[in-house]
Design a protein around this motif. Structure first.
Motif, PDB file in Angstrom:
ATOM      1  N   SER A  41      -0.465   6.777  -6.881  1.00  0.00           N
ATOM      2  CA  SER A  41      -1.435   6.306  -7.888  1.00  0.00           C
ATOM      3  C   SER A  41      -2.785   5.950  -7.274  1.00  0.00           C
ATOM      4  CB  SER A  41      -0.904   5.074  -8.640  1.00  0.00           C
ATOM      5  OG  SER A  41       0.338   5.339  -9.220  1.00  0.00           O
ATOM      6  N   ASN A  42      -3.162   6.660  -6.211  1.00  0.00           N
ATOM      7  CA  ASN A  42      -4.448   6.452  -5.540  1.00  0.00           C
ATOM      8  C   ASN A  42      -4.629   5.039  -4.965  1.00  0.00           C
ATOM      9  OD1 ASN A  42      -6.827   7.608  -4.579  1.00  0.00           O
ATOM     10  ND2 ASN A  42      -8.051   6.914  -6.319  1.00  0.00           N
ATOM     11  N   VAL A  43      -3.548   4.354  -4.645  1.00  0.00           N
ATOM     12  CA  VAL A  43      -3.703   2.996  -4.094  1.00  0.00           C
ATOM     13  C   VAL A  43      -4.265   3.007  -2.668  1.00  0.00           C
ATOM     14  CG1 VAL A  43      -1.962   1.936  -5.582  1.00  0.00           C
ATOM     15  CG2 VAL A  43      -1.287   2.791  -3.324  1.00  0.00           C
ATOM     16  N   GLN A  44      -4.035   4.108  -1.924  1.00  0.00           N
ATOM     17  CA  GLN A  44      -4.554   4.220  -0.543  1.00  0.00           C
ATOM     18  C   GLN A  44      -4.241   2.940   0.246  1.00  0.00           C
ATOM     19  OE1 GLN A  44      -8.519   6.380  -0.390  1.00  0.00           O
ATOM     20  NE2 GLN A  44      -8.418   6.149  -2.608  1.00  0.00           N
ATOM     21  N   ALA A  45      -2.970   2.582   0.232  1.00  0.00           N
ATOM     22  CA  ALA A  45      -2.547   1.274   0.748  1.00  0.00           C
ATOM     23  C   ALA A  45      -2.278   1.319   2.259  1.00  0.00           C
ATOM     24  CB  ALA A  45      -1.317   0.791  -0.011  1.00  0.00           C
ATOM     25  N   CYS A  80      -1.349   0.862   9.712  1.00  0.00           N
ATOM     26  CA  CYS A  80      -0.921  -0.342   8.990  1.00  0.00           C
ATOM     27  C   CYS A  80      -0.704  -0.055   7.507  1.00  0.00           C
ATOM     28  CB  CYS A  80      -2.002  -1.415   9.093  1.00  0.00           C
ATOM     29  SG  CYS A  80      -2.469  -1.836  10.786  1.00  0.00           S
ATOM     30  N   ALA A  81       0.437  -0.478   6.985  1.00  0.00           N
ATOM     31  CA  ALA A  81       0.589  -0.588   5.535  1.00  0.00           C
ATOM     32  C   ALA A  81      -0.318  -1.728   5.093  1.00  0.00           C
ATOM     33  CB  ALA A  81       2.044  -0.880   5.172  1.00  0.00           C
ATOM     34  N   ASP A  82      -1.082  -1.537   4.034  1.00  0.00           N
ATOM     35  CA  ASP A  82      -2.175  -2.470   3.734  1.00  0.00           C
ATOM     36  C   ASP A  82      -2.335  -2.621   2.218  1.00  0.00           C
ATOM     37  OD1 ASP A  82      -4.614  -3.762   3.406  1.00  0.00           O
ATOM     38  OD2 ASP A  82      -5.601  -2.699   5.053  1.00  0.00           O
ATOM     39  N   LEU A  83      -1.907  -3.765   1.710  1.00  0.00           N
ATOM     40  CA  LEU A  83      -2.128  -4.065   0.285  1.00  0.00           C
ATOM     41  C   LEU A  83      -3.354  -4.955   0.096  1.00  0.00           C
ATOM     42  CD1 LEU A  83       1.570  -4.781  -0.862  1.00  0.00           C
ATOM     43  CD2 LEU A  83       0.185  -2.776  -1.465  1.00  0.00           C
ATOM     44  N   ALA A 108       3.339   1.049   0.073  1.00  0.00           N
ATOM     45  CA  ALA A 108       2.387   0.934   1.185  1.00  0.00           C
ATOM     46  C   ALA A 108       2.946   1.570   2.458  1.00  0.00           C
ATOM     47  CB  ALA A 108       2.035  -0.536   1.421  1.00  0.00           C
ATOM     48  N   THR A 109       4.248   1.393   2.686  1.00  0.00           N
ATOM     49  CA  THR A 109       4.858   1.948   3.902  1.00  0.00           C
ATOM     50  C   THR A 109       4.892   3.472   3.851  1.00  0.00           C
ATOM     51  OG1 THR A 109       6.164  -0.068   4.149  1.00  0.00           O
ATOM     52  CG2 THR A 109       6.927   1.855   5.371  1.00  0.00           C
TER      53      THR A 109
END
Lengths: 246, 246
Positions: A41-45, A80-83, A108-109
């Motif tokens: 969903s384009n979060v680019q996390a 890094c997984a990044d929220l 994110a992962t």
């Protein structure tokens, strides 16, 4: 087969690098390629920290149990997984972000892994060699301190980048039938596929080490999974603000 | 730039396919490419289920909330984090596998994502289009029933494969400076980078929809993260035998 598939099929980890630098143009091309991977969903996390400082690389090499290539590579990428950036975007709209679900942790992962693999492919297409460094997870509190990693960011793995100093061999994989299922998941044939792979890997180790290493995949797995490793990880992730109650 | 990086940079999700089949040779080339991705300590902790049966695809499309491409694509790949084969290997050696750590869950989830992204690149190099389907996580109990997914296996996402029926546009990504950090993680400049991306995405949506869709990335994220979604996931994973206490 085509040149792209040939590149993918030739992958092997590289753990020794020449002194030739990775230029900033290369690094940017690699990261831009990473960014074009699919993202939920384009979060680019995800984020990536490029480490070139020799002192930092030395300290990170110590975290990994003394893997010399972590110190020797011209650039170490820490993926890094990044929220956190998504939370900033929510805050901009006056929304309290819901970040406490397993779903968001998985998103994110996965996002960072897809991006990193595109980076690996892009790097190899430029003639660079790479190796993933799971060993940074030996002590993520120290990694967090060294790289000033803030809340809602999880350094999942490192990746060494550099021009290969010497080549290494392509490691055989499980028979494709062990991994590829048709229509439904089937355990049938797994035991035979494992037996076959054990023979392949025994031959591979013996040939590569002149007979010194006589083991199989199953023996390696039994050794690896006999004891819990990195069993502080859940606590660390909670310290970073991730939650797993739902 | 080189042809591989050009391929990566051209990626866009494809959601409409011609009737041209994905041959078995293609599928095998794709899965063999996937297998050559890096894997943590060679655990190869993933499986992929290739679904072609129209009834199964229809049922899976229903799980995703009626995404028509899930039904229409010639092949749907369901990518699974899989510790089951590693447990079999341990059992062969008489070892009880330790599978109850966050570390092992992360290893398997990263492993399957790296493999899947190699598959995506291989597929696109063959002229196929792909789209990741996170929507299978809407109801993994139903996916588990349909695909007979056993213990220690977690279907993480789907991936439609097929020849593109019509093209779609490449979606802009965050400015590279938002994602790439130097030496340490830095929040500086994130707000400005988000502002810039909000303007880019607003223009992109307006142009693509003839002005009908007027939104920004931050608005999309605020909408997405305002409520918990798929908050049964932790319970489902425990039903599948995964544990997260350490």
């Amino acid at each position: 087969m085509n040149p792209v598939i040939e590149l993918l099929r030739r992958h092997r980890s590289i753990r020794s690098y020449t002194s030739e630098p990775v230029t900033d143009d290369m690094l940017e091309a690699i990261v831009r390629s990473a960014q074009m991977a699919s993202t939920s969903s384009n979060v680019q996390a995800y984020s990536v920290i490029a480490v070139m400082n020799p002192d930092t690389k030395r300290a990170l090499a110590a975290v990994t149990g003394g893997q010399r290539h972590v110190e020797q590579c011209p650039v170490l990428l820490v993926w890094c997984a990044d929220l956190r950036r998504d939370r900033l975007a929510c805050a901009k709209e006056g929304t309290d972000m819901v970040s406490d679900t397993m779903e968001n942790f998985v998103v994110a992962t996965v996002d960072v892994a897809l991006a990193a693999q595109n980076a690996a492919v892009a790097a190899e297409s430029l003639g660079l060699g790479i190796v993933y460094i799971g060993g940074i997870r030996n002590d993520l509190r120290e990694v967090t301190r060294l790289l000033k990693v803030p809340e809602l960011v999880f350094p999942v793995f490192g990746m060494c980048l550099g021009f290969p100093d010497r080549d290494s061999s392509v490691r055989p994989r499980l028979p494709v039938r062990a991994v590829l299922h048709r229509e439904t998941y089937a355990d049938d044939g797994q035991a035979e596929a494992i037996d076959e792979y054990d023979r392949t890997m025994r031959d591979y180790y013996i040939e590569r080490t002149g007979g010194k290493r006589d083991t199989t995949w199953s023996k390696e797995m039994a050794d690896k999974f006999a004891r819990p490793v990195r069993d502080y990880l859940r606590d660390y992730l909670e310290e970073q603000g991730f939650r797993f109650d739902r």
